[in-house]
Scaffold this motif. Sequence first.
Motif, PDB file in Angstrom:
ATOM      1  N   PRO A   1      33.374  62.818  31.070  1.00  0.00           N
ATOM      2  CA  PRO A   1      32.217  63.222  30.237  1.00  0.00           C
ATOM      3  C   PRO A   1      31.022  63.682  31.072  1.00  0.00           C
ATOM      4  N   MET A   2      30.744  62.983  32.169  1.00  0.00           N
ATOM      5  CA  MET A   2      29.621  63.382  33.025  1.00  0.00           C
ATOM      6  C   MET A   2      29.861  64.784  33.584  1.00  0.00           C
TER       7      MET A   2
ATOM      8  N   ASP B   1      43.084  55.695  34.518  1.00  0.00           N
ATOM      9  CA  ASP B   1      41.880  55.226  35.187  1.00  0.00           C
ATOM     10  C   ASP B   1      40.720  55.371  34.212  1.00  0.00           C
ATOM     11  N   PRO B   2      40.278  54.275  33.603  1.00  0.00           N
ATOM     12  CA  PRO B   2      39.232  54.384  32.594  1.00  0.00           C
ATOM     13  C   PRO B   2      37.898  54.870  33.147  1.00  0.00           C
TER      14      PRO B   2
ATOM     15  N   VAL C   1      29.756  53.492  25.982  1.00  0.00           N
ATOM     16  CA  VAL C   1      30.239  52.974  24.696  1.00  0.00           C
ATOM     17  C   VAL C   1      31.756  53.073  24.655  1.00  0.00           C
ATOM     18  N   GLY C   2      32.294  54.243  24.934  1.00  0.00           N
ATOM     19  CA  GLY C   2      33.746  54.419  24.940  1.00  0.00           C
ATOM     20  C   GLY C   2      34.421  53.590  26.012  1.00  0.00           C
ATOM     21  N   PHE C   3      33.779  53.499  27.162  1.00  0.00           N
ATOM     22  CA  PHE C   3      34.356  52.712  28.245  1.00  0.00           C
ATOM     23  C   PHE C   3      34.517  51.254  27.823  1.00  0.00           C
ATOM     24  N   PHE C   4      33.488  50.675  27.221  1.00  0.00           N
ATOM     25  CA  PHE C   4      33.575  49.268  26.833  1.00  0.00           C
ATOM     26  C   PHE C   4      34.401  49.055  25.574  1.00  0.00           C
ATOM     27  N   GLN C   5      34.470  50.058  24.680  1.00  0.00           N
ATOM     28  CA  GLN C   5      35.282  49.919  23.473  1.00  0.00           C
ATOM     29  C   GLN C   5      36.770  50.038  23.780  1.00  0.00           C
TER      30      GLN C   5
END
Length: 151
Positions: free
Chosen positions: A123-124, A114-115, A99-103
């Motif tokens: 997070p992982m 580096d996203p 969600v955060g990656f795509f937002q």
Amino acid sequence: MNVGSKYAIYSVLIGATIAYSIMTFFSYEGNLLIALSWIKEWHYVSNLLVGLFGLLLFGYFFGRLAAKEIIEKKKDHTWVGFKYGVLTLWSGTLSGSLVGFFQEGFHKIGMYDDPFVDYIYKPMFWVTFFGLLPVLFVGFWFGRQIKKHSK
């Protein structure tokens, strides 16, 4: 195999409660009310809600697989419970992280940050770091509940 899904949902809810308690502990600065409301301070509520939904969804799916391994294939319930607990944790975390990656992060690909590291790897890593011990205990309980139900 519904027994696996049932106890997987219980396990996810127990795990989410433990995670909330860990975050509350780290947010505590002398005021319990502020520490308990740490979630309101975050701008990541959508990530957390999607992650929780992912945990429940994958828990349901992996719970069925765990029950099949424990009941039908007679595999060791403790390690099967732990294995599917880790898979559920990773799947739910990844769904919330995306969600955060795509937002926010998707638009930053090729820039200084580096996203993939910021929105997926970190997070992982941190959820695995803080969640592995609780998943061990909850996963063992989960496997034992399925085994007890099969008798």
